[in-house]
Scaffold this active site. Structure first.
Site, PDB file in Angstrom:
ATOM      1  N   CYS A 127      40.615  -0.547  -3.011  1.00 54.11           N
ATOM      2  CA  CYS A 127      39.952   0.751  -2.876  1.00 54.11           C
ATOM      3  C   CYS A 127      38.494   0.482  -2.531  1.00 54.11           C
ATOM      4  O   CYS A 127      37.791  -0.214  -3.280  1.00 54.11           O
ATOM      5  CB  CYS A 127      40.042   1.507  -4.201  1.00 54.11           C
ATOM      6  SG  CYS A 127      39.154   3.071  -4.186  1.00 54.11           S
ATOM      7  N   ASN A 128      38.053   0.994  -1.409  1.00 57.01           N
ATOM      8  CA  ASN A 128      36.667   0.788  -0.990  1.00 57.01           C
ATOM      9  C   ASN A 128      35.690   1.488  -1.923  1.00 57.01           C
ATOM     10  O   ASN A 128      34.608   0.980  -2.206  1.00 57.01           O
ATOM     11  CB  ASN A 128      36.468   1.303   0.434  1.00 57.01           C
ATOM     12  CG  ASN A 128      37.186   0.457   1.459  1.00 57.01           C
ATOM     13  OD1 ASN A 128      36.610  -0.430   2.065  1.00 57.01           O
ATOM     14  ND2 ASN A 128      38.475   0.693   1.650  1.00 57.01           N
ATOM     15  N   THR A 129      36.079   2.672  -2.379  1.00 58.48           N
ATOM     16  CA  THR A 129      35.192   3.465  -3.230  1.00 58.48           C
ATOM     17  C   THR A 129      34.880   2.710  -4.522  1.00 58.48           C
ATOM     18  O   THR A 129      33.722   2.622  -4.950  1.00 58.48           O
ATOM     19  CB  THR A 129      35.865   4.818  -3.548  1.00 58.48           C
ATOM     20  OG1 THR A 129      36.226   5.439  -2.312  1.00 58.48           O
ATOM     21  CG2 THR A 129      34.951   5.726  -4.319  1.00 58.48           C
ATOM     22  N   GLU A 157      47.135  12.002   1.534  1.00 56.63           N
ATOM     23  CA  GLU A 157      47.935  12.065   0.292  1.00 56.63           C
ATOM     24  C   GLU A 157      48.998  13.160   0.392  1.00 56.63           C
ATOM     25  O   GLU A 157      50.054  13.061  -0.203  1.00 56.63           O
ATOM     26  CB  GLU A 157      47.035  12.314  -0.938  1.00 56.63           C
ATOM     27  CG  GLU A 157      46.174  11.116  -1.346  1.00 56.63           C
ATOM     28  CD  GLU A 157      46.878  10.068  -2.235  1.00 56.63           C
ATOM     29  OE1 GLU A 157      47.843  10.405  -2.930  1.00 56.63           O
ATOM     30  OE2 GLU A 157      46.451   8.890  -2.187  1.00 56.63           O
ATOM     31  N   CYS A 177      38.119   2.792   4.147  1.00 58.11           N
ATOM     32  CA  CYS A 177      38.878   3.434   3.066  1.00 58.11           C
ATOM     33  C   CYS A 177      40.325   2.985   3.274  1.00 58.11           C
ATOM     34  O   CYS A 177      40.824   3.026   4.407  1.00 58.11           O
ATOM     35  CB  CYS A 177      38.770   4.949   3.168  1.00 58.11           C
ATOM     36  SG  CYS A 177      39.932   5.829   2.082  1.00 58.11           S
ATOM     37  N   THR A 178      40.977   2.553   2.199  1.00 60.88           N
ATOM     38  CA  THR A 178      42.321   1.977   2.371  1.00 60.88           C
ATOM     39  C   THR A 178      43.372   3.019   2.758  1.00 60.88           C
ATOM     40  O   THR A 178      44.486   2.655   3.141  1.00 60.88           O
ATOM     41  CB  THR A 178      42.774   1.231   1.101  1.00 60.88           C
ATOM     42  OG1 THR A 178      42.565   2.075  -0.027  1.00 60.88           O
ATOM     43  CG2 THR A 178      42.029  -0.082   0.956  1.00 60.88           C
ATOM     44  N   HIS A 179      43.015   4.291   2.670  1.00 61.16           N
ATOM     45  CA  HIS A 179      43.938   5.321   3.181  1.00 61.16           C
ATOM     46  C   HIS A 179      43.955   5.356   4.716  1.00 61.16           C
ATOM     47  O   HIS A 179      44.924   5.776   5.321  1.00 61.16           O
ATOM     48  CB  HIS A 179      43.546   6.705   2.675  1.00 61.16           C
ATOM     49  CG  HIS A 179      43.920   6.987   1.246  1.00 61.16           C
ATOM     50  ND1 HIS A 179      43.322   6.369   0.182  1.00 61.16           N
ATOM     51  CD2 HIS A 179      44.846   7.840   0.726  1.00 61.16           C
ATOM     52  CE1 HIS A 179      43.849   6.827  -0.945  1.00 61.16           C
ATOM     53  NE2 HIS A 179      44.777   7.718  -0.649  1.00 61.16           N
ATOM     54  N   TYR A 234      39.071   9.652  -5.569  1.00 62.81           N
ATOM     55  CA  TYR A 234      37.897   9.142  -6.277  1.00 62.81           C
ATOM     56  C   TYR A 234      36.628   9.357  -5.442  1.00 62.81           C
ATOM     57  O   TYR A 234      35.539   9.427  -5.970  1.00 62.81           O
ATOM     58  CB  TYR A 234      38.016   7.625  -6.494  1.00 62.81           C
ATOM     59  CG  TYR A 234      38.933   7.159  -7.602  1.00 62.81           C
ATOM     60  CD1 TYR A 234      39.784   8.033  -8.285  1.00 62.81           C
ATOM     61  CD2 TYR A 234      38.946   5.820  -7.973  1.00 62.81           C
ATOM     62  CE1 TYR A 234      40.616   7.570  -9.296  1.00 62.81           C
ATOM     63  CE2 TYR A 234      39.768   5.355  -8.979  1.00 62.81           C
ATOM     64  CZ  TYR A 234      40.604   6.217  -9.638  1.00 62.81           C
ATOM     65  OH  TYR A 234      41.422   5.753 -10.631  1.00 62.81           O
ATOM     66  N   GLY A 235      36.810   9.398  -4.123  1.00 67.60           N
ATOM     67  CA  GLY A 235      35.692   9.273  -3.193  1.00 67.60           C
ATOM     68  C   GLY A 235      34.676  10.383  -3.202  1.00 67.60           C
ATOM     69  O   GLY A 235      33.634  10.279  -2.555  1.00 67.60           O
ATOM     70  N   ASP A 281      44.341   1.253  -6.658  1.00 64.78           N
ATOM     71  CA  ASP A 281      43.647   2.201  -5.786  1.00 64.78           C
ATOM     72  C   ASP A 281      43.690   3.568  -6.469  1.00 64.78           C
ATOM     73  O   ASP A 281      44.451   3.776  -7.421  1.00 64.78           O
ATOM     74  CB  ASP A 281      44.343   2.270  -4.413  1.00 64.78           C
ATOM     75  CG  ASP A 281      43.665   3.266  -3.464  1.00 64.78           C
ATOM     76  OD1 ASP A 281      42.424   3.243  -3.371  1.00 64.78           O
ATOM     77  OD2 ASP A 281      44.361   4.092  -2.854  1.00 64.78           O
ATOM     78  N   SER A 282      42.911   4.490  -5.938  1.00 65.22           N
ATOM     79  CA  SER A 282      42.940   5.851  -6.480  1.00 65.22           C
ATOM     80  C   SER A 282      44.281   6.526  -6.195  1.00 65.22           C
ATOM     81  O   SER A 282      44.612   7.529  -6.819  1.00 65.22           O
ATOM     82  CB  SER A 282      41.838   6.678  -5.821  1.00 65.22           C
ATOM     83  OG  SER A 282      42.111   6.794  -4.436  1.00 65.22           O
TER      84      SER A 282
HETATM   85  N1  DGL Z   1      41.528   4.581  -0.908  1.00 65.61           N
HETATM   86  C1  DGL Z   1      40.233   4.723  -1.419  1.00 65.61           C
HETATM   87  C2  DGL Z   1      39.172   3.960  -0.711  1.00 65.61           C
HETATM   88  O1  DGL Z   1      39.486   2.936  -0.128  1.00 65.61           O
HETATM   89  C3  DGL Z   1      39.771   5.966  -2.084  1.00 65.61           C
HETATM   90  C4  DGL Z   1      40.111   7.264  -1.562  1.00 65.61           C
HETATM   91  C5  DGL Z   1      39.722   8.336  -2.553  1.00 65.61           C
HETATM   92  O2  DGL Z   1      40.311   8.360  -3.621  1.00 65.61           O
HETATM   93  O3  DGL Z   1      38.845   9.129  -2.235  1.00 65.61           O
HETATM   94  O4  DGL Z   1      38.027   4.333  -0.716  1.00 65.61           O
END
Ligand code: DGL
Length: 281
Positions: free
Chosen positions: A73-75, A154, A187-189, A42-43, A10-11
């Site tokens: 990571c969804n992104t 984060e 988003c996994t966050h 990353y998003g 993941d990011s």
């Molecule tokens: N956790 C990530 C996702 O699922 C990315 C979050 C990010 O880095 O912006 O999209």
């Protein structure tokens, strides 16, 4: 049987939200996790930048002899799955969007109002919307980007008014205008703020891809006869910037896990490692 670890990335720390589900469902499986905390988020980055980062991390995981790569990571899943599969054709690569889209398409009907929240890149890709509607054209899917969630998470800003206000800022109008009854945490966050969302919108049914992906991991391992059995590999979690915030969040994510499920965390300079490996090849 295959005792090699499963590689997750993941990011940052978001992808860790999948790990407790995996540990509970498939306790024999071992893990190498890479969180690119030095370069998160990353998003909001350009897709070619995200692709470059993802290729480096997948390369590292392949060289670490993982049996499967899970894009937690969804992104990255929204933008890079095909490129990653092309570059690494000999290893199963699983994105987080597909299993979730399948579940939503199967379980929701036209009476449901489904919303997706995610990063700017995930939402702009329409990956969820397109995949769900391809499988179930009766569903009308709404989407909304919530770019401030990841930096706050984060930073560990979760159990307080700032996070609640930010959730309301992005979601009040979105939920109300579209009369949403179902929301996908794209988003996994976001599972880290699931309790906040539940408290603020108790009527919403929340879909959590970090748990759904484990069903698909299990299926792939079963189909490939790849379950681990008695591996003595110790789970290892790499972060490209092992900050205090990151370690605090780890405690938060693994708070409910048994002590023997606790893991070791290593600071990892991906760039240096890749340069060294390149030199030695
Ligand atoms: N956790 C990530 C996702 O699922 C990315 C979050 C990010 O880095 O912006 O999209």
């Amino acid at each position: 049987m295959d005792n090699r670890p499963i590689g997750f990335f993941d990011s940052g720390l978001g992808g860790l939200t999948c790990i407790p589900y995996l540990m509970r469902r498939l306790p024999e499986e071992k893990i190498i996790y890479f969180g690119d905390t030095a370069r998160t988020p990353y998003g909001s980055k350009a897709i070619r930048t995200i692709k470059g980062f993802s290729m480096e991390i997948a390369d590292f995981l392949v060289k670490s002899n993982v049996k499967m790569i899970v894009i937690a990571c969804n992104t990255v899943s929204a933008t890079c799955v095909d490129d990653l599969r092309l570059k690494f054709p000999n290893i199963p690569i699983l994105g987080i969007i597909e299993p979730t889209a399948r579940q939503v398409a199967a379980e929701c009907d036209a009476s449901k109002n489904v919303g997706i929240i995610g990063t700017k890149v995930t939402i702009a890709s329409h990956a969820y919307k397109d995949m769900i509607q391809e499988l179930n054209s009766t569903l009308d899917i709404k989407e909304n980007a919530c770019p401030a969630f990841v930096p706050l998470i984060e930073e560990g800003i979760i159990d307080n008014d700032i996070m609640d206000l930010t959730i309301k800022y992005y979601m009040d109008q979105f939920v109300k205008d579209n009369a949403l009854d179902t929301i996908v945490l794209g988003c996994t966050h976001y599972p880290l703020i699931k309790k906040n969302i539940e408290r603020i919108y108790p009527e919403l049914n929340i879909v959590n891809p970090s748990s759904i992906i484990v069903d698909r991991i299990e299926e792939i391992l079963r189909d490939g006869n790849m379950f681990a059995n008695g591996s003595d590999f110790r789970n290892v979690f790499f972060a490209s910037d092992l900050s205090e915030n990151f370690l605090n969040m780890i405690d938060h994510i693994f708070a409910e896990e048994a002590d023997d499920a606790k893991v070791k965390f290593l600071n990892f300079d991906l760039e240096k490692e890749l340069m060294n490996r390149g030199r030695n090849q």
